[in-house]
Design a protein around this motif. Structure first.
Motif, short mmCIF file in Angstrom:
data_model
loop_
_atom_site.label_atom_id
_atom_site.label_comp_id
_atom_site.label_asym_id
_atom_site.label_seq_id
_atom_site.Cartn_x
_atom_site.Cartn_y
_atom_site.Cartn_z
N GLY A 1 -3.44 8.42 10.00
CA GLY A 1 -2.44 7.45 9.55
C GLY A 1 -3.09 6.22 8.93
O GLY A 1 -4.13 5.75 9.39
N PHE B 1 -1.07 -0.31 9.39
CA PHE B 1 -1.87 -1.48 9.73
C PHE B 1 -2.98 -1.14 10.71
O PHE B 1 -4.11 -1.59 10.57
N GLY B 2 -2.68 -0.32 11.73
CA GLY B 2 -3.70 0.07 12.69
C GLY B 2 -4.81 0.87 12.02
O GLY B 2 -6.00 0.55 12.12
N GLU C 1 -3.95 10.93 5.97
CA GLU C 1 -2.62 10.32 5.79
C GLU C 1 -1.69 11.40 5.23
O GLU C 1 -2.02 12.06 4.26
N LYS C 2 -0.52 11.53 5.85
CA LYS C 2 0.36 12.63 5.42
C LYS C 2 1.04 12.35 4.08
O LYS C 2 1.37 13.27 3.35
N SER D 1 5.95 6.62 4.82
CA SER D 1 4.78 7.49 4.82
C SER D 1 4.17 7.44 3.43
O SER D 1 4.83 7.70 2.43
N GLY E 1 0.90 3.11 4.63
CA GLY E 1 1.91 3.12 5.69
C GLY E 1 3.03 2.12 5.43
O GLY E 1 3.50 1.97 4.30
N GLY E 2 3.43 1.42 6.49
CA GLY E 2 4.55 0.49 6.42
C GLY E 2 4.35 -0.65 5.42
O GLY E 2 5.32 -1.25 4.96
N ALA F 1 8.26 -6.31 4.10
CA ALA F 1 8.71 -7.51 3.40
C ALA F 1 7.62 -8.59 3.40
O ALA F 1 7.90 -9.77 3.17
N VAL G 1 5.95 -10.32 5.44
CA VAL G 1 5.91 -11.48 6.33
C VAL G 1 4.81 -11.30 7.39
O VAL G 1 4.82 -10.31 8.11
N VAL H 1 -1.52 15.63 10.26
CA VAL H 1 -2.16 16.14 11.47
C VAL H 1 -1.10 16.77 12.37
O VAL H 1 -0.03 16.21 12.57
N GLY I 1 1.39 0.37 16.18
CA GLY I 1 2.53 -0.20 16.88
C GLY I 1 2.82 0.46 18.21
O GLY I 1 3.48 -0.14 19.08
N ASN J 1 7.67 -10.65 13.24
CA ASN J 1 7.32 -9.46 12.47
C ASN J 1 5.99 -8.92 13.00
O ASN J 1 5.04 -9.68 13.16
N SER K 1 3.51 -6.65 12.03
CA SER K 1 2.33 -6.08 11.36
C SER K 1 1.04 -6.87 11.60
O SER K 1 -0.02 -6.29 11.84
C1 LIG Z 1 11.86 -2.13 5.17
C2 LIG Z 1 10.80 -2.65 6.10
C3 LIG Z 1 10.42 -3.99 6.04
C4 LIG Z 1 9.45 -4.48 6.92
N1 LIG Z 1 9.04 -5.79 6.81
C5 LIG Z 1 8.05 -6.25 7.61
C6 LIG Z 1 7.54 -7.58 7.46
O1 LIG Z 1 7.95 -8.32 6.60
N2 LIG Z 1 6.56 -8.00 8.29
C7 LIG Z 1 6.04 -7.18 9.25
O2 LIG Z 1 5.16 -7.62 9.99
N3 LIG Z 1 6.50 -5.92 9.42
C8 LIG Z 1 7.48 -5.43 8.61
N4 LIG Z 1 7.91 -4.14 8.77
C9 LIG Z 1 7.36 -3.33 9.86
C10 LIG Z 1 6.00 -2.77 9.52
O3 LIG Z 1 6.07 -2.00 8.36
C11 LIG Z 1 5.51 -1.90 10.68
O4 LIG Z 1 5.61 -2.59 11.89
C12 LIG Z 1 4.06 -1.49 10.49
O5 LIG Z 1 3.88 -0.84 9.28
C13 LIG Z 1 3.58 -0.62 11.62
O6 LIG Z 1 2.22 -0.33 11.44
P1 LIG Z 1 1.52 0.90 12.14
O7 LIG Z 1 0.08 0.81 11.88
O8 LIG Z 1 1.97 0.93 13.54
O9 LIG Z 1 2.14 2.21 11.48
P2 LIG Z 1 2.70 2.55 10.05
O10 LIG Z 1 2.53 1.42 9.12
O11 LIG Z 1 4.05 3.10 10.25
O12 LIG Z 1 1.72 3.70 9.56
C14 LIG Z 1 1.68 4.98 10.08
C15 LIG Z 1 1.14 5.91 9.01
O13 LIG Z 1 0.80 7.14 9.62
C16 LIG Z 1 1.21 8.20 8.81
N5 LIG Z 1 1.42 9.37 9.68
C17 LIG Z 1 2.37 9.55 10.63
N6 LIG Z 1 2.23 10.75 11.22
C18 LIG Z 1 1.16 11.33 10.66
C19 LIG Z 1 0.50 12.59 10.87
N7 LIG Z 1 0.94 13.47 11.78
N8 LIG Z 1 -0.57 12.88 10.10
C20 LIG Z 1 -1.02 12.01 9.17
N9 LIG Z 1 -0.44 10.80 8.94
C21 LIG Z 1 0.63 10.48 9.67
C22 LIG Z 1 2.47 7.71 8.16
O14 LIG Z 1 2.73 8.41 6.97
C23 LIG Z 1 2.16 6.24 7.93
O15 LIG Z 1 1.57 6.03 6.67
C24 LIG Z 1 8.88 -3.62 7.89
C25 LIG Z 1 9.28 -2.28 7.94
C26 LIG Z 1 10.21 -1.78 7.06
C27 LIG Z 1 10.59 -0.34 7.13
#
Ligand SMILES: Cc1cc2nc3c(=O)[nH]c(=O)nc-3n(C[C@H](O)[C@H](O)[C@H](O)COP(=O)(O)OP(=O)(O)OC[C@H]3O[C@@H](n4cnc5c(N)ncnc54)[C@H](O)[C@@H]3O)c2cc1C
Ligand code: SF4
Lengths: 218, 564
Positions: free
Chosen positions: B12, B15-16, B35-36, B81, B85-86, B91, B93, B241, B531, B541, B543
């Motif tokens: 994935g 952010f992480g 990354e999927k 995805s 990622g997100g 947005a 922030v 994965v 997350g 927020n 991220s």
């Molecule tokens: C519309 C919208 C607006 C937002 N605005 C904000 C903001 O302004 N500020 C903020 O802080 N947060 C915001 N967020 C939230 C933020 O996007 C998420 O909290 C953040 O992206 C989470 O990060 P993460 O690393 O946990 O996972 P994600 O960013 O969700 O990344 C996970 C990644 O893993 C991949 N993945 C999943 N399963 C698999 C697998 N089996 N094999 C391979 N890859 C896989 C996914 O495709 C994805 O790319 C917003 C979210 C949305 C939807």
């Protein structure tokens, strides 16, 4: 010539992951809604010797479904041993166990081994129905079929590297039991009668023994 | 021949995952990131509503799009995805988690969350992440930014409601270096980004939530992932994965399917997905709160000593979306724009914080943030198209628009939404308000018939949601506006864009699935860094906090290697 017979047994109950004790696993599993359902076909190889060790011929087939495991998982290998004698190391009470052993592969192909135990005897006859329909189960990681299929409760703790995934309790519901009786099949109808007779004799025998042990203790 | 063994495999690129990939690759580790989703260079985010369903992730239907919608009983979560990622749809922030909100409750006595880290632990990591993502406040003092009507309306109304609005950091490039901000200028980058394309400064088009086609957002693909690639990290897109297991010799085996994606275009339907296996000394799950928890639940058979806490501490970070509609005949107000145009300017420009009992300043209840959530101009139009019966409506009504009781779809919702959002029926304009905050993380993710689902007792957070709604309503009144609770009332309770938890951090395996460095209890060198590791809501927020925790996890991992 050996006379064989088959019947189908359906068992259901609850289990919980990360739990080692079947009773606690069942309780937690009920709270968590983790159901498990087993549909097993028992294939008794020889009605004259089905309860005698080493009982290699009593095969199990069928499938297992658990909400936490996904789809129905077909039994890849299965074995049922009747009336395995077990003596508790702590109380010295002698019981007889029906031991189920199943090898499954989950949706992703990870192997797991299920061991189920019905404990019969060691107490009074009033518990017969409950004992004869209740199966304590453990799920172990990996293909450990060869390591655990022939092992009794007293010895399973000594099997090297056995990792418990989950524990719980499954049972045959009364209706399912009646249905089970209708599934008895044999090439020779006399085998069914013979099997039933030997089975009941062993079953009641286990309690007679338990009762004697009770009296002895007093 | 593709390499099949790596020091670290990361699943994935949110952010992480992106922070981990860069930090480990920078330190010389051989990193492979799987990354999927697809990579999205500038201009590749789709806009037409006619094939909007292709913009969803649904491999079974041959769809490999950006939006990944998870439908659970009573709650739905929207995540992205794609490479980044997100960040691709967020947005922008970036806010640090409030010091007082690193809650320490006793879990064995009915508590819900217990953070094993403090704000002070994260401070240096927040600093480091901000250097890379470069958040900047919205340059409202300059034209044309000063003409952003929703910003003006939000500030005036929140102030009148007794709140203190502020400009949070936005990870958007408005200007080159110290030069004055100008929309649509080429951005001078010190080193080329992984797409090898020129980015432009923010053009205020309001499309941040559906992917910035100008490359103005400082998304992870332009920042951490470009840097990771420069350090030699291998980034494989279209690779989903499926399973993993410990190896007897130490480390992990990882199996993934490669989807038939062409560079950034649609799927090549003739090609089948192919299965591959790689091995690694360490495995980092960064598939998002839902993705990582799902993967662990699915692979549980291979990990018997996982903590019983797997799936717990799920929360939607208190998300609450409400709509404020300005009355067209409202009296002229010199401090208010005549018309609010929510489609001008980045999706979020401003925020106001409402206090919490934990703040110790006399506030009571559970605190939250309110933000001005704009939306893209084409969304209203897209919804109009959706409101017509068609395949997308069917898709949405099945997967998304359940009545919140879970009993069935409300088929009227798209048309009502469309009416709500479209300009012509709303001469005065509409201002969506996004609330998020300190809700109760009592959700539990689990498998039901092999699919991910959540058990969630909304009652625990009832007072929180009531308070957030009441405040939004007050802001609406100050705007001289009507508070549009209906039909969006369904949505209020329905959708979170901030799913968190599932593999919570803890001090031991009784408390959590991972330690405060993301390492899974009883499974050395298996980490969950995203997350999912949050033991409760971030409040703000999330991220930046996810990224800062990842930076801290990377430090520990590298330190451990050096010592070990
Ligand atoms: C519309 C919208 C607006 C937002 N605005 C904000 C903001 O302004 N500020 C903020 O802080 N947060 C915001 N967020 C939230 C933020 O996007 C998420 O909290 C953040 O992206 C989470 O990060 P993460 O690393 O946990 O996972 P994600 O960013 O969700 O990344 C996970 C990644 O893993 C991949 N993945 C999943 N399963 C698999 C697998 N089996 N094999 C391979 N890859 C896989 C996914 O495709 C994805 O790319 C917003 C979210 C949305 C939807
Ligand atoms: S407002 Fe438009 S140009 Fe600016 S960051 Fe958002 S999507 Fe990109």
């Amino acid at each position: 010539m050996k006379a064989g017979l088959t019947f189908t047994e359906t068992l259901q109950g609850h289990l919980s992951f990360g739990e080692h004790d079947p009773q606690r696993g069942a309780l937690r599993g009920t709270q968590e809604g983790n159901k498990i359902f087993c549909h097993l076909e028992v294939n008794v190889g020889d009605v004259e010797r089905f309860y005698l060790p080493p009982q290699p011929d009593n095969a199990l087939s069928g499938w297992v479904y658990s909400s936490a495991l996904g789809k129905r998982l077909p039994v890849a290998r299965g074995n049922l041993r009747f009336f395995v004698k077990d003596k508790s190391a702590t109380t010295g009470v002698v019981t007889y166990q029906l031991r189920y052993c199943l090898l499954l592969f989950d949706e992703l192909g990870h192997p797991l081994t299920v061991v189920g135990v019905k404990t019969i005897g060691g107490s009074h006859l009033g518990r017969l129905w409950k004992d004869a329909t209740t199966v304590r189960i453990h799920l172990y990681k990996g293909d450990r079929f060869a390591d655990v299929a022939g092992v009794s409760d007293a010895h399973i703790g000594h099997v090297q590297g056995l990792e418990t995934l989950a524990a719980g309790v499954i049972s045959v519901r009364p209706l399912a039991f009646l249905r089970q009786l209708t599934t008895l099949r044999a090439a020779d109808p006399r085998s069914v009668v013979r099997f039933g007779g030997l089975f009941m004799k062993r079953l009641l025998g286990a309690y007679a023994l338990g009762a004697r042990a009770d009296r002895g203790a007093r | 021949m593709n390499q099949t063994h790596f020091d670290t495999v990361i699943v994935g690129s949110g952010f992480g995952g992106s922070v981990m990939a860069y930090r480990l690759a920078e330190a010389g580790r051989e990193v492979c990131l799987l990354e999927k989703g697809k990579a999205y260079p500038p201009g590749s985010f789709p806009r037409s509503p006619y094939n909007a369903h292709d913009n969803f992730w649904d491999p079974k239907e041959g769809r490999y799009g950006l939006f990944d919608l998870w439908s659970f009983h009573r709650i739905h979560a929207l995540v992205a995805s794609g490479l980044g990622g997100g960040s691709l749809v967020y947005a922008n922030v970036l806010v640090r988690k409030d010091e007082a909100w690193f809650v320490n409750e006793n879990l064995s006595q009915g508590g819900y969350e217990n953070w094993p880290v403090t704000r002070a632990d994260l401070e240096p990591h927040y600093d480091r992440v901000e250097q890379v993502l470069s958040p900047k406040p919205y340059p409202f003092e300059f034209a044309p930014y000063s003409g952003t009507s929703k910003t003006q309306a939000f500030w005036t109304a929140t102030k009148r409601a007794g709140l203190e609005p502020f400009f949070p950091g936005l990870a958007v490039t408005f200007a080159n270096g110290d030069a004055a901000p100008v929309p649509g200028e080429p951005i001078h980058e010190a080193e080329p980004n992984l797409h090898g394309r020129t980015r432009l400064t923010c053009r205020l088009c309001g499309e941040c939530d559906v992917g910035c086609n100008y490359g103005s957002k400082n998304t992870l693909d332009y920042t951490y992932l470009s840097a990771a690639a420069r350090c030699g990290a291998e980034l494989r897109t279209g690779c989903e994965v499926k399973s993993f297991a410990p190896r007897d010799v130490g480390g992990y085996t990882v199996t993934y399917v490669e989807h038939p994606l062409t560079a950034a275009g649609p799927a090549d339907e003739s090609a089948p997905s192919t299965s591959h296996t790689v091995t690694a000394d360490r495995l980092v799950l960064s598939a998002g709160a839902l993705g990582s928890t799902y993967l662990l639940l699915k692979n549980r058979i291979a990990f018997p000593r996982l903590s019983r806490r797997l799936g717990t501490c799920f929360s939607g970070n208190g998300d609450l979306l409400t709509f404020v509609r300005k009355r067209p005949n409202a009296q002229a107000d010199p401090e208010m724009p005549a018309v609010i145009d929510p489609t001008f300017g980045p999706v979020i420009t401003s925020a106001a914080r409402v206090g919490d009992a934990l703040d110790g300043d006399g506030s009571s209840g559970r605190g939250f943030y309110l933000e001005d959530a704009g939306f893209p101009a084409h969304l209203a139009w897209a919804l109009q198209v959706m409101a017509a019966p068609g395949p997308l409506l069917t898709l949405l009504s099945q997967r998304f628009l359940w009545d919140w009781t879970g009993k069935g779809a409300d088929p009227r919702l798209p048309s009502q939404l469309a009416r709500m959002l479209s300009g012509n029926t709303l001469a005065g304009g509409v201002l969506p308000l996004l609330g998020m905050g300190h809700d109760v993380p009592d959700g539990r993710l689990r498998l039901r018939a092999g699919r991910l689902d959540v058990d969630w007792n909304r009652r625990a957070s009832k007072d929180y949601f009531k308070r957030a709604r009441a405040t939004s309503q007050r802001v609406a009144q100050e705007l001289g506006a009507t508070f549009a609770d209906n039909p969006i009332r369904y949505l209020n309770r329905l959708v979170t864009v901030h799913p968190l938890g599932g593999c919570p951090m803890g001090r031991n395996e009784e408390e959590g699935v991972v330690d405060s460095y993301g390492e899974v209890f009883n499974y050395p060198d298996l980490c969950v860094v995203d997350g999912a590791m949050m033991p409760g809501p971030v409040g703000a927020n999330p991220s930046l906090t996810i990224a800062a925790l990842a930076d801290r996890c990377a430090d520990r991992l590298l330190e451990k290697r050096r010592r070990g």
